[in-house]
Design a protein around this motif. Structure first.
Motif, PDB file in Angstrom:
ATOM      1  N   ALA A  15       0.951  -0.938  -0.032  1.00  0.00           N
ATOM      2  CA  ALA A  15      -0.014  -0.528   0.322  1.00  0.00           C
ATOM      3  C   ALA A  15       0.720   1.119   0.104  1.00  0.00           C
ATOM      4  O   ALA A  15       0.350   1.872  -0.546  1.00  0.00           O
ATOM      5  CB  ALA A  15      -1.075  -0.088   0.662  1.00  0.00           C
ATOM      6  N   ARG A  16       2.174   1.297   1.087  1.00  0.00           N
ATOM      7  CA  ARG A  16       2.640   2.508   1.046  1.00  0.00           C
ATOM      8  C   ARG A  16       3.580   2.647  -0.558  1.00  0.00           C
ATOM      9  O   ARG A  16       4.086   3.828  -0.452  1.00  0.00           O
ATOM     10  CB  ARG A  16       2.942   1.932   2.368  1.00  0.00           C
ATOM     11  CG  ARG A  16       2.474   2.670   3.915  1.00  0.00           C
ATOM     12  CD  ARG A  16       3.475   2.808   4.780  1.00  0.00           C
ATOM     13  NE  ARG A  16       2.789   2.885   5.740  1.00  0.00           N
ATOM     14  CZ  ARG A  16       1.800   2.105   6.591  1.00  0.00           C
ATOM     15  NH1 ARG A  16       2.945   0.743   6.991  1.00  0.00           N
ATOM     16  NH2 ARG A  16       1.990   2.094   7.858  1.00  0.00           N
ATOM     17  N   HIS A  17       3.981   1.556  -0.948  1.00  0.00           N
ATOM     18  CA  HIS A  17       5.410   1.759  -2.008  1.00  0.00           C
ATOM     19  C   HIS A  17       4.761   0.910  -3.463  1.00  0.00           C
ATOM     20  O   HIS A  17       5.447   1.339  -4.191  1.00  0.00           O
ATOM     21  CB  HIS A  17       6.347   1.235  -2.086  1.00  0.00           C
ATOM     22  CG  HIS A  17       6.564   1.251  -0.670  1.00  0.00           C
ATOM     23  ND1 HIS A  17       7.694   2.687   0.008  1.00  0.00           N
ATOM     24  CD2 HIS A  17       7.361   0.433   0.641  1.00  0.00           C
ATOM     25  CE1 HIS A  17       8.520   2.975   0.752  1.00  0.00           C
ATOM     26  NE2 HIS A  17       7.433   1.806   1.733  1.00  0.00           N
ATOM     27  N   ASP A  18       3.561   0.934  -3.314  1.00  0.00           N
ATOM     28  CA  ASP A  18       2.696   0.428  -4.325  1.00  0.00           C
ATOM     29  C   ASP A  18       2.916  -1.020  -5.757  1.00  0.00           C
ATOM     30  O   ASP A  18       3.212  -0.727  -6.354  1.00  0.00           O
ATOM     31  CB  ASP A  18       3.106   2.002  -6.156  1.00  0.00           C
ATOM     32  CG  ASP A  18       1.500   2.445  -6.592  1.00  0.00           C
ATOM     33  OD1 ASP A  18       1.955   2.437  -7.593  1.00  0.00           O
ATOM     34  OD2 ASP A  18       0.657   1.873  -5.869  1.00  0.00           O
ATOM     35  N   GLY A  19       3.627  -1.780  -4.395  1.00  0.00           N
ATOM     36  CA  GLY A  19       3.538  -2.633  -4.719  1.00  0.00           C
ATOM     37  C   GLY A  19       5.286  -3.112  -5.432  1.00  0.00           C
ATOM     38  O   GLY A  19       5.589  -4.277  -5.579  1.00  0.00           O
ATOM     39  N   ASP A  20       5.877  -1.982  -4.904  1.00  0.00           N
ATOM     40  CA  ASP A  20       7.848  -2.534  -6.256  1.00  0.00           C
ATOM     41  C   ASP A  20       8.427  -3.632  -5.712  1.00  0.00           C
ATOM     42  O   ASP A  20       9.066  -4.444  -6.255  1.00  0.00           O
ATOM     43  CB  ASP A  20       8.284  -0.843  -5.177  1.00  0.00           C
ATOM     44  CG  ASP A  20       7.506  -0.173  -6.589  1.00  0.00           C
ATOM     45  OD1 ASP A  20       7.118  -0.549  -7.886  1.00  0.00           O
ATOM     46  OD2 ASP A  20       7.858   1.075  -7.332  1.00  0.00           O
ATOM     47  N   ASP A  21       8.502  -3.487  -4.065  1.00  0.00           N
ATOM     48  CA  ASP A  21       9.300  -4.542  -3.309  1.00  0.00           C
ATOM     49  C   ASP A  21       8.161  -6.076  -2.999  1.00  0.00           C
ATOM     50  O   ASP A  21       9.565  -6.977  -2.785  1.00  0.00           O
ATOM     51  CB  ASP A  21       9.314  -3.737  -1.915  1.00  0.00           C
ATOM     52  CG  ASP A  21      10.325  -2.623  -2.409  1.00  0.00           C
ATOM     53  OD1 ASP A  21      11.378  -2.532  -3.111  1.00  0.00           O
ATOM     54  OD2 ASP A  21      10.144  -1.104  -1.370  1.00  0.00           O
ATOM     55  N   GLU A  22       7.310  -6.174  -2.525  1.00  0.00           N
ATOM     56  CA  GLU A  22       6.917  -7.111  -2.510  1.00  0.00           C
ATOM     57  C   GLU A  22       5.305  -8.054  -3.209  1.00  0.00           C
ATOM     58  O   GLU A  22       5.651  -8.577  -3.226  1.00  0.00           O
ATOM     59  CB  GLU A  22       5.418  -6.526  -1.554  1.00  0.00           C
ATOM     60  CG  GLU A  22       6.488  -6.132  -0.295  1.00  0.00           C
ATOM     61  CD  GLU A  22       6.838  -6.686   0.638  1.00  0.00           C
ATOM     62  OE1 GLU A  22       7.090  -7.956   0.564  1.00  0.00           O
ATOM     63  OE2 GLU A  22       7.333  -6.585   2.155  1.00  0.00           O
ATOM     64  N   THR A  23       5.516  -7.496  -4.705  1.00  0.00           N
ATOM     65  CA  THR A  23       4.467  -8.425  -5.729  1.00  0.00           C
ATOM     66  C   THR A  23       4.866  -9.230  -5.680  1.00  0.00           C
ATOM     67  O   THR A  23       3.431  -9.911  -5.796  1.00  0.00           O
ATOM     68  CB  THR A  23       4.260  -6.850  -6.720  1.00  0.00           C
ATOM     69  OG1 THR A  23       4.354  -6.139  -6.593  1.00  0.00           O
ATOM     70  CG2 THR A  23       3.569  -7.492  -7.291  1.00  0.00           C
ATOM     71  N   SER A  24       6.080 -10.280  -6.010  1.00  0.00           N
ATOM     72  CA  SER A  24       6.139 -11.436  -5.979  1.00  0.00           C
ATOM     73  C   SER A  24       6.937 -11.727  -5.153  1.00  0.00           C
ATOM     74  O   SER A  24       7.606 -12.741  -5.316  1.00  0.00           O
ATOM     75  CB  SER A  24       7.098 -11.453  -7.308  1.00  0.00           C
ATOM     76  OG  SER A  24       6.196 -10.326  -8.954  1.00  0.00           O
ATOM     77  N   ARG A  25       6.437 -11.614  -3.647  1.00  0.00           N
ATOM     78  CA  ARG A  25       7.413 -11.672  -3.002  1.00  0.00           C
ATOM     79  C   ARG A  25       6.837 -13.181  -1.866  1.00  0.00           C
ATOM     80  O   ARG A  25       5.057 -12.707  -1.774  1.00  0.00           O
ATOM     81  CB  ARG A  25       7.724 -10.897  -1.479  1.00  0.00           C
ATOM     82  CG  ARG A  25       8.449 -11.785  -0.378  1.00  0.00           C
ATOM     83  CD  ARG A  25       8.534 -10.142   0.495  1.00  0.00           C
ATOM     84  NE  ARG A  25       9.087 -11.596   2.329  1.00  0.00           N
ATOM     85  CZ  ARG A  25       8.658 -10.500   3.301  1.00  0.00           C
ATOM     86  NH1 ARG A  25       8.396  -9.187   3.771  1.00  0.00           N
ATOM     87  NH2 ARG A  25       8.390 -11.278   4.287  1.00  0.00           N
TER      88      ARG A  25
END
Length: 342
Positions: A313-323
């Motif tokens: 939510a805070r970073h628009d998915g850049d770091d967590e999308t495929s985690r």
């Protein structure tokens, strides 16, 4: 209008019109940094042309609070308390705000998801069976809302997820029963809509086959992860014909129901019937005798899912999308399993 309903433009329409991804369009709508002036101008032009009106999602973003949508499908599940407690604890620690919605209160699960999106959530945690529903993913993609799949047995490569190896967990329980000396082992299925139910049955059957043990059709009963379905399944398995010496139920609620039916029939647990469950929910240690089960760390998994959703939510998915986070399972032997009566 000739009776036709006017199509309301979505963030996906804006992205397509501007020639960018839905995520990039969402960045512009939510006023995130790191978007070039040229791209921002194209997206804003598309918004103007299409008449797109951001919903509460964009307004919530500007508050700086990560609003996370959380759904649940079975209000009577013994998993629910651990799920919610883990989510609440992490939300408090991370400064997130949870919006919780029960899917049974809506005509369809998608309607529950839609309500949360319209209420302004910036990411959403999807439990079974929503985490396996392509229609839900398509809708969230069109709205630019990222998600975390919770307790799925079929994680998507491009979607964040928190899960356990249900196949291996079922193998652990089945091996435990076989090692005790059981040959006639019955199985109670979970809800067929859940990928976890299918993987647990696959693990059971594979382990029985490896031990050269047959699984007669009469030793497999339908269930849907509820206590009531466990009662019906146990009556079927224990009511007529050759009885199994052990029953492995695909979750603790159904295993607790097996125990109740066994007591009602005058069967001693575990000397006349061993019972195994899955999840290690509170009911596993409140029934008598306490259930042997596979511990799934639901509270920790829920906390991890909320943490991942907050980052999305805070970073628009850049770091967590495929985690993907694979939580550890543990066999918990208790008093409901023992060697079969000689």
């Amino acid at each position: 209008m000739s009776g036709q309903r006017r199509h309301t433009p979505t963030i996906h329409d804006v992205a397509r019109h501007a020639g960018v991804s839905s995520m990039t369009a969402s960045r512009v709508v939510n006023d995130y940094p790191h978007v070039s002036a040229q791209v921002r101008e194209r997206v804003n032009a598309a918004i103007q042309t299409l008449g797109y009106r951001p919903n509460a999602l964009a307004r919530a973003t500007r508050t700086g609070i990560a609003q996370i949508g959380l759904l649940y499908s079975n209000p009577n599940s013994s998993n629910l308390s651990n799920f919610l407690m883990g989510a609440f604890k992490e939300a408090s620690a991370s400064g997130s705000q949870l919006l919780i919605e029960p899917t049974p209160a809506h005509p369809t699960p998608l309607a529950a998801v839609r309500k949360l999106v319209e209420a302004g959530v910036r990411a959403i945690v999807l439990p079974p069976p929503l985490c396996d529903d392509p229609e839900v993913f398509a809708y969230l993609e069109s709205e630019g809302v990222p998600s975390v799949s919770f307790a799925t047995a079929a994680p998507r490569p491009d979607k964040a997820s928190v899960f356990v190896d249900d196949y291996e967990g079922a193998r652990m329980m089945t091996r435990h029963l076989i090692d005790l000396g059981h040959v006639d082992i019955a199985f109670i299925r979970g809800d067929a809509r859940h990928s976890t139910a299918r993987r647990r049955e696959d693990g059971f059957r594979a382990t029985m086959a490896e031990a050269d043990l047959k699984v007669p059709d009469a030793f497999v009963a339908e269930g849907d992860f509820t206590y009531r379905s466990g009662l019906d399944a146990a009556r079927q398995l224990l009511g007529a014909g050759k009885r199994p010496t052990a029953i492995f139920a695909a979750n603790d609620d159904m295993a607790a129901a097996v125990s109740a039916v066994a007591h009602g029939l005058g069967l001693d647990v575990p000397s006349e019937l061993s019972i195994g469950g899955f999840d290690d929910t509170p009911v596993a240690s409140t029934v008598w005798p306490e259930l042997t089960t596979i511990r799934q760390p639901i509270a920790d998994m829920a906390a991890t899912a909320v943490s991942m959703a907050a980052n999305l939510a805070r970073h628009d998915g850049d770091d967590e999308t495929s985690r993907h986070v694979n939580a550890e399972l543990t066999l918990v032997p208790r008093a409901s399993t023992a060697a079969p009566k000689a």
